[in-house]
Enzyme design. Structure first.
Site, PDB file in Angstrom:
ATOM      1  N   GLY A 111     -25.511  -6.297 -22.408  1.00 27.55           N
ATOM      2  CA  GLY A 111     -24.952  -5.520 -20.943  1.00 27.55           C
ATOM      3  C   GLY A 111     -25.576  -4.867 -20.467  1.00 27.55           C
ATOM      4  O   GLY A 111     -27.077  -3.982 -20.320  1.00 27.55           O
ATOM      5  N   GLY A 112     -24.657  -3.304 -20.272  1.00 27.53           N
ATOM      6  CA  GLY A 112     -25.556  -2.221 -20.366  1.00 27.53           C
ATOM      7  C   GLY A 112     -27.035  -2.134 -20.523  1.00 27.53           C
ATOM      8  O   GLY A 112     -27.453  -1.104 -19.731  1.00 27.53           O
ATOM      9  N   ASN A 171     -27.266  -9.343 -19.456  1.00 26.77           N
ATOM     10  CA  ASN A 171     -26.754  -9.162 -18.397  1.00 26.77           C
ATOM     11  C   ASN A 171     -26.371  -8.439 -17.643  1.00 26.77           C
ATOM     12  O   ASN A 171     -26.259  -7.337 -18.297  1.00 26.77           O
ATOM     13  CB  ASN A 171     -25.714 -10.109 -18.886  1.00 26.77           C
ATOM     14  CG  ASN A 171     -24.274 -10.305 -17.636  1.00 26.77           C
ATOM     15  OD1 ASN A 171     -24.780 -10.268 -16.341  1.00 26.77           O
ATOM     16  ND2 ASN A 171     -22.994 -10.846 -18.010  1.00 26.77           N
ATOM     17  N   TRP A 172     -27.776  -8.078 -16.554  1.00 26.85           N
ATOM     18  CA  TRP A 172     -27.932  -7.338 -16.190  1.00 26.85           C
ATOM     19  C   TRP A 172     -26.351  -7.233 -14.730  1.00 26.85           C
ATOM     20  O   TRP A 172     -26.511  -5.870 -13.890  1.00 26.85           O
ATOM     21  CB  TRP A 172     -28.429  -7.108 -14.505  1.00 26.85           C
ATOM     22  CG  TRP A 172     -30.560  -7.494 -15.252  1.00 26.85           C
ATOM     23  CD1 TRP A 172     -30.204  -7.363 -16.255  1.00 26.85           C
ATOM     24  CD2 TRP A 172     -32.073  -6.906 -14.712  1.00 26.85           C
ATOM     25  NE1 TRP A 172     -32.162  -7.025 -17.506  1.00 26.85           N
ATOM     26  CE2 TRP A 172     -32.505  -7.241 -16.416  1.00 26.85           C
ATOM     27  CE3 TRP A 172     -32.039  -7.113 -13.767  1.00 26.85           C
ATOM     28  CZ2 TRP A 172     -33.960  -7.316 -16.418  1.00 26.85           C
ATOM     29  CZ3 TRP A 172     -33.547  -7.302 -13.010  1.00 26.85           C
ATOM     30  CH2 TRP A 172     -34.449  -7.435 -14.680  1.00 26.85           C
ATOM     31  N   LYS A 173     -25.578  -7.653 -14.528  1.00 30.40           N
ATOM     32  CA  LYS A 173     -24.583  -7.657 -13.698  1.00 30.40           C
ATOM     33  C   LYS A 173     -25.238  -7.318 -12.099  1.00 30.40           C
ATOM     34  O   LYS A 173     -25.598  -8.171 -12.000  1.00 30.40           O
ATOM     35  CB  LYS A 173     -23.431  -7.283 -14.019  1.00 30.40           C
ATOM     36  CG  LYS A 173     -23.047  -7.000 -15.839  1.00 30.40           C
ATOM     37  CD  LYS A 173     -21.684  -6.159 -16.525  1.00 30.40           C
ATOM     38  CE  LYS A 173     -21.972  -6.541 -17.844  1.00 30.40           C
ATOM     39  NZ  LYS A 173     -20.520  -6.138 -18.543  1.00 30.40           N
ATOM     40  N   SER A 220     -21.147  -3.419 -26.216  1.00 29.33           N
ATOM     41  CA  SER A 220     -21.605  -2.846 -26.307  1.00 29.33           C
ATOM     42  C   SER A 220     -22.956  -3.155 -27.066  1.00 29.33           C
ATOM     43  O   SER A 220     -22.728  -2.043 -28.368  1.00 29.33           O
ATOM     44  CB  SER A 220     -20.936  -1.614 -26.529  1.00 29.33           C
ATOM     45  OG  SER A 220     -18.984  -1.478 -26.057  1.00 29.33           O
ATOM     46  N   GLU A 226     -17.665 -12.396 -27.026  1.00 29.74           N
ATOM     47  CA  GLU A 226     -17.309 -11.057 -26.177  1.00 29.74           C
ATOM     48  C   GLU A 226     -16.077 -10.706 -26.243  1.00 29.74           C
ATOM     49  O   GLU A 226     -15.210 -11.000 -24.723  1.00 29.74           O
ATOM     50  CB  GLU A 226     -18.118 -11.260 -24.643  1.00 29.74           C
ATOM     51  CG  GLU A 226     -19.210 -11.649 -24.214  1.00 29.74           C
ATOM     52  CD  GLU A 226     -20.442 -11.311 -24.042  1.00 29.74           C
ATOM     53  OE1 GLU A 226     -21.377 -10.544 -23.729  1.00 29.74           O
ATOM     54  OE2 GLU A 226     -20.039 -11.438 -22.623  1.00 29.74           O
ATOM     55  N   HIS A 242     -17.709 -15.473 -18.211  1.00 28.17           N
ATOM     56  CA  HIS A 242     -17.515 -14.180 -18.314  1.00 28.17           C
ATOM     57  C   HIS A 242     -16.483 -13.733 -18.273  1.00 28.17           C
ATOM     58  O   HIS A 242     -15.732 -13.923 -17.079  1.00 28.17           O
ATOM     59  CB  HIS A 242     -19.057 -13.083 -17.950  1.00 28.17           C
ATOM     60  CG  HIS A 242     -19.139 -12.099 -18.309  1.00 28.17           C
ATOM     61  ND1 HIS A 242     -18.222 -11.519 -18.011  1.00 28.17           N
ATOM     62  CD2 HIS A 242     -19.946 -11.496 -19.486  1.00 28.17           C
ATOM     63  CE1 HIS A 242     -18.996  -9.773 -19.056  1.00 28.17           C
ATOM     64  NE2 HIS A 242     -19.865 -10.277 -19.301  1.00 28.17           N
TER      65      HIS A 242
END
Ligand code: PEP
Length: 253
Positions: free
Chosen positions: A235-236, A10-12, A214, A168, A96
């Site tokens: 994510g990150g 998920n690149w947000k 994470s 999540e 989300h």
């Protein structure tokens, strides 16, 4: 039957079109030959079309980060399931925690979005998870139960075959604090049990449940070793081709 692992990035709200293309070109190279893990990426809406063109012929699937439940009309700023389908999205991420936290998403609106996505033939990554406060109060299972019952209201057995749940815990998202494999497994077991009760043993057995919060190349293997963890929503760490590929290639570590 073991469920096919599913890792999604998920690149947000990150990456311009050019940056997205760079990242996806890197992923195409580093993920070449991957067959035993399903992979999807969710770039921002502005980059979806360009990325979909770049992904032609690749086994990497595309996902929207959200959608609206109407097909078209006067809904300024929204994107419909039809639009995502047109540019070859296979999945949509729905519910989300950032949508719930910052954009007023509720179980009811999550449910409307899930139904609209499934109706148009999109597959859904349905996110659930408790905040730190809810965990500290000991109501984490109650929260998961409420989110599942609300989010899946009136969704039938057949549609469930096109749905993936992402557990999540909000306190683990973007914080560097991962749930321990034990904590994650407990939540996944609870979710599977709930699906068994709401649907059937077969639907529950086939349901893929991703963990998100994470996830890194360092912790993926121990998470994936748990019986009920079938993948990850990342994510990150999905913003870098090398690190994301190492997560996808967790079996080789
Ligand atoms: C996410 O936003 O879905 C997520 C899990 O983020 P991160 O991996 O950065 O914690």
């Amino acid at each position: 039957m073991k469920r096919l692992p599913f890792i999604a990035g998920n690149w947000k709200m990150n990456k311009t079109v050019e940056e997205s293309l760079d990242l996806v070109r890197g992923l195409k190279v580093s993920l070449q030959g991957i067959e035993d893990v399903e992979v999807a990426i969710a770039p921002p809406f502005t980059a979806l079309y360009a990325v979909s063109q770049e992904l032609k012929g690749s086994s990497i699937h595309l996902a929207g980060q959200n959608l609206f439940w109407e097909e078209k009309g006067a809904f300024t700023g929204e994107i419909s399931p039809v639009m995502l389908k047109e540019i070859h999205c296979r999945y949509a991420i729905i519910g989300h925690s950032e949508r719930r936290q910052y954009f007023g998403e509720t179980d009811e609106t999550v449910n409307r979005r899930i139904k609209a996505a499934l109706k148009q033939g999109l597959k859904v990554i349905f996110c659930v998870g408790e905040t730190l406060e809810e965990r500290e109060k000991g109501i984490n299972f109650l929260v998961a139960e409420r989110q599942i019952e609300g989010g899946l209201k009136d969704i039938g057995e057949t549609a469930m075959q096109s749905l993936v749940v992402a557990y999540e815990p909000v306190w683990a998202i973007g914080t560097g604090k991962t749930a321990t494999p034990r904590q994650a497994e407990e939540a996944h077991q609870f979710i599977r049990q709930k699906i068994r009760f709401l649907y059937s043993p077969k639907i529950a057995e086939n349901l893929r449940i991703q963990y998100g919060g994470s996830v890194t190349p360092e912790n993926i293997k121990s998470l994936m070793a748990e019986e009920d963890i079938d993948g990850a929503l990342v994510g990150g760490t999905s913003l870098n081709a090398e690190s994301f590929s190492r997560i996808v290639r967790f079996k080789e570590m």
